[in-house]
Design an enzyme around this catalytic site. Sequence first.
Site, PDB file in Angstrom:
ATOM      1  N   CYS A  62       5.861  -2.918   3.429  1.00 13.70           N
ATOM      2  CA  CYS A  62       5.794  -1.607   4.058  1.00 13.70           C
ATOM      3  C   CYS A  62       6.441  -1.620   5.450  1.00 13.70           C
ATOM      4  O   CYS A  62       7.664  -1.644   5.552  1.00 13.70           O
ATOM      5  CB  CYS A  62       4.356  -1.094   4.069  1.00 13.70           C
ATOM      6  SG  CYS A  62       4.306   0.703   4.217  1.00 13.70           S
TER       7      CYS A  62
ATOM      8  N   HIS B  85       2.884  -1.630  -1.210  1.00 13.16           N
ATOM      9  CA  HIS B  85       1.877  -2.646  -0.884  1.00 13.16           C
ATOM     10  C   HIS B  85       1.503  -3.398  -2.155  1.00 13.16           C
ATOM     11  O   HIS B  85       0.427  -3.163  -2.724  1.00 13.16           O
ATOM     12  CB  HIS B  85       0.630  -1.985  -0.286  1.00 13.16           C
ATOM     13  CG  HIS B  85       0.817  -1.491   1.094  1.00 13.16           C
ATOM     14  ND1 HIS B  85       0.800  -2.308   2.192  1.00 13.16           N
ATOM     15  CD2 HIS B  85       1.048  -0.240   1.565  1.00 13.16           C
ATOM     16  CE1 HIS B  85       0.992  -1.590   3.290  1.00 13.16           C
ATOM     17  NE2 HIS B  85       1.149  -0.337   2.927  1.00 13.16           N
TER      18      HIS B  85
ATOM     19  N   GLU C  56       0.368  -6.192  -2.521  1.00 17.53           N
ATOM     20  CA  GLU C  56      -0.847  -7.006  -2.346  1.00 17.53           C
ATOM     21  C   GLU C  56      -2.070  -6.354  -2.976  1.00 17.53           C
ATOM     22  O   GLU C  56      -3.005  -7.038  -3.380  1.00 17.53           O
ATOM     23  CB  GLU C  56      -1.091  -7.305  -0.858  1.00 17.53           C
ATOM     24  CG  GLU C  56      -1.472  -6.113   0.025  1.00 17.53           C
ATOM     25  CD  GLU C  56      -0.292  -5.380   0.636  1.00 17.53           C
ATOM     26  OE1 GLU C  56       0.830  -5.489   0.080  1.00 17.53           O
ATOM     27  OE2 GLU C  56      -0.464  -4.695   1.661  1.00 17.53           O
TER      28      GLU C  56
HETATM   29  N1  GLN Z   1       3.902   2.905   9.893  1.00 15.69           N
HETATM   30  C1  GLN Z   1       4.763   2.891   8.761  1.00 15.69           C
HETATM   31  C2  GLN Z   1       4.830   4.245   8.051  1.00 15.69           C
HETATM   32  O1  GLN Z   1       3.952   5.055   8.223  1.00 15.69           O
HETATM   33  C3  GLN Z   1       4.365   1.805   7.779  1.00 15.69           C
HETATM   34  C4  GLN Z   1       3.038   2.028   7.178  1.00 15.69           C
HETATM   35  C5  GLN Z   1       2.460   0.790   6.519  1.00 15.69           C
HETATM   36  O2  GLN Z   1       2.875  -0.319   6.798  1.00 15.69           O
HETATM   37  N2  GLN Z   1       1.505   0.967   5.663  1.00 15.69           N
HETATM   38  O3  GLN Z   1       5.729   4.485   7.293  1.00 15.69           O
END
Ligand code: GLN
Length: 556
Positions: free
Chosen positions: A404, A533, A535
Amino acid sequence: MNSSGVSSPGKRNNGAQEMSTKEWPRFVFVIGGVLSGLGKGVVTASIAKVIQAYGYKVTAIKIDPYVNIDAGTMRPTEHGEVFVTDDGGEIDQDLGTYERFLNMNLPKKNNITTGQVYLEVIKRERALEYGGRDVQIIPDVMNEAKRRILEASQGYDVSIVEVGGTTGDIENLVFLFAIRSLMNEYPSVAVMVTYAPLLKNVGELKTKPTQHAIAKLRETGIFPDFVVVRSETGLDEPRREKIARSCFIPKDHIIDDPDLDSIYRLPLLFEEQNLITKILKKLGLEKRKDEMQPWREFVAKIDRAKKPVRVGIVGKYVAYGSAEHKDVYISVMEAIKHAAYHLELKPEIKQVSSTEIEKRGAAALLKGFDGIIVPGGFGTTGVGGKIEAIRYCRENNVPFLGLCFGMQLAVVEFARNVCKLEGAHTTEVDPDTPHPVVDIIPEQKELIEKKMYGATMRLGAWPAVLKEGTLVHKLYGKKEVSERHRHRYEVNPKYVEVLEKHGLVFSGKSPDGILMEFLELPNHKFFVATQAHPEFKSRPLNPHPLFLGFIRACIE
Ligand code: GLN
């Protein structure tokens, strides 16, 4: 009565009046005493796991007594990881533990909070659904809590319900009453998890806090059938007897739960003490089959894992006060463990503070690691350190996995240092960057302007199409994949061409081709990042392919 077994809000009904033992569903309630952080979630998941393996359809529910609607608006340093479900829930990390143990996807309705319960009751009150009478905590709020528990339990043989917090907290009282009421109506078992501190100067475990916690729980009318006693060293016979005697609980219902080197051993420890067959018996059920063998084999792999694999997680949520945070990146850590154990490697995971990297440089802090993960994150703190860490991996052929925010910053690093787009950044950190290589998703901009923060990110499962011949495609072994998301920003489509021209490969995109979901660098040992994600979907018996690929590369 409606189909979920709870009286309609218009009628005042206190639960006891409608007492009739129904055969379905059966409940195991897990309630904590003495202190928080005892691993009640792992106890809940372990009980659920074994009941499932003994032949029953099981679900697990977490009650969080905070007033927030969900965990999405909470700071990870205070609350730990925000877990994301397929259906887009931003929920308590315990649900992640349940999913991992049960190897199933749970819906967001399995996380019930005080906020949700009150919001519903107040909405109904505004709609005149209570027929003009006064709306009260007992029975109305309690009944809404019951309705939610029953709704999430629908279709399952046994529903394991964990109540967050500790007995005696003002917050969870109404939920304990709801449970007390459900216990009147459905076959149920109450399991209390307590703690016996070891007083080193006296040399023994003390049981008084457990005795007090049980007495406190009794005030709500709940009498625990089983007590799981957490301790550093394990419960001895005299202490077991003492709890049994002073709390009127059979000695063989007092279960030992000492500190373990791996949480995945707990289901087996419960089996050894016949906890699950005893619970089933109380529920009027018996062991139908035994499907614990794959779990036993997984634990045997943990035993055999001797060769270390050293992984660094570079993040900003590493320390809180004087303590090191263990919960913020919990799904990432578990995913690393699943992959490592699968390959019979001993995972040595260390969190590295990205702000420390800013002070001392990436080389100084990352030298000893076999691979680096830059996980999800928000905001500006420590961003420079994360970018430095990514650069270090790219330039030194060190395996790198970006998740992400980790992917977004990999794009920033590549844009700056390879494409030479000076000052390139994500607009989350630098709104005035000359090269917004990562930018806010247009619909998200409006939501933020209206201060609509809760549950509005791009959330939950989204499909992606992988590019044939790429490493990511090879690792997944299929073209279409689904992963969970939680973000407001994305790779700016306007920069895709220049990034690709310089050698970055976008190996997976949204089906319409607009959103960049995976990237990789050919000619690198392992340089992979994803907007998702992954994970959240790794399971002990089913490690995630990206993590497997990453860990393999770490030991190459
Ligand atoms: N802050 C980033 C976004 O909102 C990444 C978010 C995250 O890592 N879950 O896109």
